[in-house]
Design a protein around this motif. Structure first.
Motif, short mmCIF file in Angstrom:
data_model
loop_
_atom_site.label_atom_id
_atom_site.label_comp_id
_atom_site.label_asym_id
_atom_site.label_seq_id
_atom_site.Cartn_x
_atom_site.Cartn_y
_atom_site.Cartn_z
N SER A 40 0.82 -1.22 0.00
CA SER A 40 0.00 0.00 0.00
C SER A 40 0.86 1.27 0.00
O SER A 40 0.34 2.38 0.08
CB SER A 40 -0.94 0.01 1.21
OG SER A 40 -0.20 0.02 2.41
N GLY A 41 2.17 1.09 -0.07
CA GLY A 41 3.06 2.25 -0.14
C GLY A 41 3.35 2.86 1.22
O GLY A 41 3.39 4.09 1.37
N LYS A 42 3.59 2.01 2.22
CA LYS A 42 3.88 2.52 3.58
C LYS A 42 5.18 3.33 3.59
O LYS A 42 5.28 4.33 4.28
CB LYS A 42 3.97 1.35 4.58
CG LYS A 42 2.67 0.60 4.78
CD LYS A 42 2.73 -0.36 5.95
CE LYS A 42 3.62 -1.56 5.73
NZ LYS A 42 3.09 -2.50 4.71
N THR A 43 6.17 2.89 2.80
CA THR A 43 7.45 3.61 2.75
C THR A 43 7.26 5.03 2.22
O THR A 43 7.83 5.98 2.75
CB THR A 43 8.47 2.84 1.88
OG1 THR A 43 8.53 1.49 2.31
CG2 THR A 43 9.85 3.44 1.97
N PHE A 44 6.43 5.17 1.18
CA PHE A 44 6.15 6.49 0.61
C PHE A 44 5.39 7.36 1.62
O PHE A 44 5.64 8.56 1.74
CB PHE A 44 5.35 6.33 -0.69
CG PHE A 44 5.20 7.61 -1.47
CD1 PHE A 44 6.29 8.42 -1.75
CD2 PHE A 44 3.95 8.00 -1.95
CE1 PHE A 44 6.15 9.59 -2.48
CE2 PHE A 44 3.80 9.17 -2.68
CZ PHE A 44 4.90 9.98 -2.94
N THR A 45 4.49 6.73 2.36
CA THR A 45 3.76 7.45 3.42
C THR A 45 4.74 7.95 4.48
O THR A 45 4.68 9.10 4.92
CB THR A 45 2.70 6.53 4.07
OG1 THR A 45 1.78 6.11 3.05
CG2 THR A 45 1.94 7.22 5.18
N MET A 46 5.68 7.07 4.89
CA MET A 46 6.70 7.44 5.88
C MET A 46 7.52 8.64 5.38
O MET A 46 7.79 9.58 6.13
CB MET A 46 7.63 6.24 6.15
CG MET A 46 6.99 5.15 7.00
SD MET A 46 7.65 3.48 6.69
CE MET A 46 9.36 3.65 7.08
N ALA A 47 7.90 8.60 4.09
CA ALA A 47 8.71 9.69 3.50
C ALA A 47 7.94 11.01 3.54
O ALA A 47 8.50 12.07 3.87
CB ALA A 47 9.10 9.34 2.07
#
Length: 657
Positions: A40-47
């Motif tokens: 779900s793109g957790k890394t992009f959310t974190m960024a």
């Protein structure tokens, strides 16, 4: 401060999660959880959270492979900021231990990786120099380091035009751990040629700092590329940090040695009173040798065991760790715990295991009692640090949910419209043959397969069997080191082979969009590797491909299997409804194959060659020595003395073999 570089914008689901997390942290909440399904793109959310909060950030994970992937991704997101990497610098580590029952002492044995050590030093140097720092770290961040204030007190600040006594400067460099080396110049060395001093900072990769003096005045200062032998950038000001976080000033070192001697006398008196003469002699010999080394060089083997004295802490006080380098400027910072359902339990178990081993060493005279204070953080010390926490997981445990007190934010929809994978149950009696038939279909579509088994032996045997049947397959388990693991993952993604078989190394956070089939062998064998959480995480590896499927091989449906199937099917329904409403057609994740971490980590090519050289027959090595010697003499003839020196060292290594 933070400049996020990306071709994408957050999707509706991501945007909501980002806004809610940022709002919660700004409101003053200490703990929050992001429950995001795999893909779900957790890394992009974190960024995006980091960019909007504008806080220095520590991203922690339990797994070196996952840390390497996160580091690569965040370095791409924040190319203009200081993205650092902090994992254990040991390629191999066997801690010292004593087994009283059999009277066996296991000497500390380790193989350090210079590049990882450089990256650790770079991380601490950046934290003390800049505000825009993102540091990706493993459990290593919970282990003791030197006092950051002492470390800062050891720095040298150079400014153009300043007056410096060159003799005093060289003495100071030695105190900071730098060695004079006018022949073979490498990291943590300095060399002198007339009024020019070259310093190779311990945390730089291929650039040195050149200082040019006129008398005692610093006239010119610039970066100098060692490999290309040319000036790159003029400097007006430069801060040089010591070669180790355990480096201390002369005054602190003298006090530390005094304290170690006092503790030694006290402990020896105890052993004498108890009539423990073997322990008395053992401790006396070892500690007196260490004291002698500290007095002569400022360092000794196992210096971390004297950390309490070197840092000036009292018995039982919380040791200094990477957290203290974040906090040194009394600034707010964010700690993101990735795959928190695994990372937090691992952080919790670190202290007890370490304490048990060290207590035995102390009791039997191998170490002073102060060695007990060279330890990882206790869980309470970690979780109560003065910072904000964000726990990230597809399957958060009750601990994170309880700490977050309702500040749990969901991210169920994938930006790509991808659904949770289809789950199929298969009979485990014929699991090897069924998997072979399914694998051939997947390979024909140029997609990849992950297989999880329960033992190392089975991983190796299954790989061997499928290889004989013509499938390009490799296995991965805990005996394979970090660098080789990264190369295996790259190899799978690039299509060098089609199937990767592992145990539990393939579960959390590995982003492999080319994988469309996950096979879980013996799914009904209840336990840690087949719990609800493990099954959901493993299934999630197939959620980045539009053809994602999971095969569960079993004879029965266990409670864990049923829960994992129900959760996955429920999410799939929600995702299908969302896609229908917003007219979204699912498509596989497209992720470029990043450049290897070879510039940041050990060069895998050199690593492989080194392994090959060890196995090579002596006469073959002799031929290589002959060739290298020819190249060395040619380099010397062309006045390329550094190259010649490097070749000379390679020849020595080969001759030693």
């Amino acid at each position: 401060m933070f400049e996020l570089t990306s071709d994408f914008k957050p999707s509706f689901d991501q945007e909501q999660a980002i806004e809610n997390i940022v709002k919660s942290i700004k409101k003053g909440n200490k703990y929050q959880t992001l429950l995001g399904v795999t893909g779900s793109g957790k890394t992009f959310t974190m960024a995006n959270v980091i960019q909007r909060l504008n806080m220095p950030t520590l991203i922690m994970s339990h797994n070196k492979s996952l840390c390497a992937q996160l580091y690569s991704e965040f370095k791409g997101f924040f190319a203009n900021n200081h993205t650092e990497y902090f994992i254990s610098y040991y390629d191999y580590y066997q801690p010292e231990a004593y087994i009283p029952r059999t009277d066996v002492f296991i000497e500390k044995d380790s193989s350090t990786n210079e590049d990882l050590e450089r990256l650790r030093l770079s991380a601490t140097a950046s934290l003390l120099s800049y505000e825009d720092v993102i540091c990706v770290a493993s459990v290593s961040a919970n282990y003791g380091l030197g006092n950051p204030k002492e470390y800062v007190g050891m720095v040298l600040i150079f400014e153009l035009g300043m007056i410096l006594n060159q003799k005093e400067l060289l003495k100071k460099l030695v105190d900071m751990g730098y060695k004079r080396n006018d022949n073979f110049f490498d990291r943590a060395d300095f060399r002198v040629s007339g009024d020019t001093i070259d310093i190779y900072p311990a945390y730089y990769e291929d650039e040195v700092i050149r200082l040019e003096f006129f008398g005692d005045e610093l006239e010119h200062m610039y970066h100098y590329n060692v490999l290309e032998n040319k000036k790159t950038k003029d400097l007006k000001r430069f801060i040089l940090y010591p070669t180790s976080q355990f480096s201390v000033g002369e005054k602190r070192l003298k006090q530390a040695i005094k304290d170690i001697k006092a503790e030694l006398l006290e402990r020896l008196a105890y052993f004498e009173n108890e009539n423990k003469l073997v322990e008395y002699q053992r401790l006396k010999q070892r500690v007196e040798f260490d004291i002698e080394m500290l007095e002569s060089t400022g360092m000794c083997k196992g210096v971390e065991n004297y950390a309490r004295h070197l840092t000036g802490l009292k018995q039982g006080e919380t040791p200094y760790t990477l957290f203290d380098y974040f906090a040194i400027k009394e600034r707010e910072f964010l700690v993101i715990v990735d795959e928190s359902h695994v990372s937090l339990p691992q952080f919790r178990g670190m202290f007890a295991g370490d304490r048990s081993r060290k207590q035995t060493l102390v009791d039997y005279g191998f170490r002073l009692p102060s060695a007990l204070d060279n330890r990882p953080l206790m869980f309470d010390e970690f979780i109560n640090k003065n910072c904000k926490f964000l726990f990230v997981s597809a399957t958060p445990a009750p601990l994170e949910l309880a700490l977050s007190k309702g500040n749990v934010f969901h991210q169920i929809m994938r930006p790509t419209g991808l659904l949770d994978p289809i789950i199929e149950l298969k009979d485990s009696d014929n699991q090897v043959e069924i998997l072979y038939d399914e694998a051939k279909k997947v390979i024909a579509r140029n997609e990849r397969i992950l297989v999880t088994v329960l033992t190392k032996k089975l991983a190796e045997e299954l790989s061997k069997y499928y290889l004989e049947l013509g499938i390009k397959v490799k296995y991965m388990h805990s005996d394979i080191d970090a660098i080789e693991r990264n190369e295996l993952i790259r190899g799978l993604r690039s299509g060098s082979f089609d199937m990767l078989i592992g145990i539990n190394l393939l579960r959390e956070g590995l982003d492999l969009p080319e994988v469309s089939l996950i096979a879980i062998m013996d799914a009904d064998k209840e336990g840690f590797l087949r719990s609800t959480t493990s099954l959901i995480q493993t299934m999630g590896r197939a959620a980045r491909n539009v053809n994602g499927r999971v095969l569960l091989f079993s004879k029965k449906i266990t409670k864990s299997m049923q829960e994992a199937i129900d959760i996955t099917n429920q999410r799939r329904k929600l995702q299908q409804a969302y896609n229908k409403e917003h007219h979204i057609t699912p498509k596989s994740v497209q992720r470029n194959l990043e450049e290897s971490l070879k510039n940041e980590l050990n060069d895998a090519e050199i690593y492989r060659k080194a392994k090959e050289l060890e196995k090579m027959p002596a006469n073959e090595r002799a031929k290589i020595v002959k060739q290298l010697r020819k190249e060395m003499l040619q380099a010397a003839k062309e006045l390329e003395f550094e190259k010649a020196a490097m070749l000379r060292d390679e020849i020595k290594k080969l001759r030693d073999l």
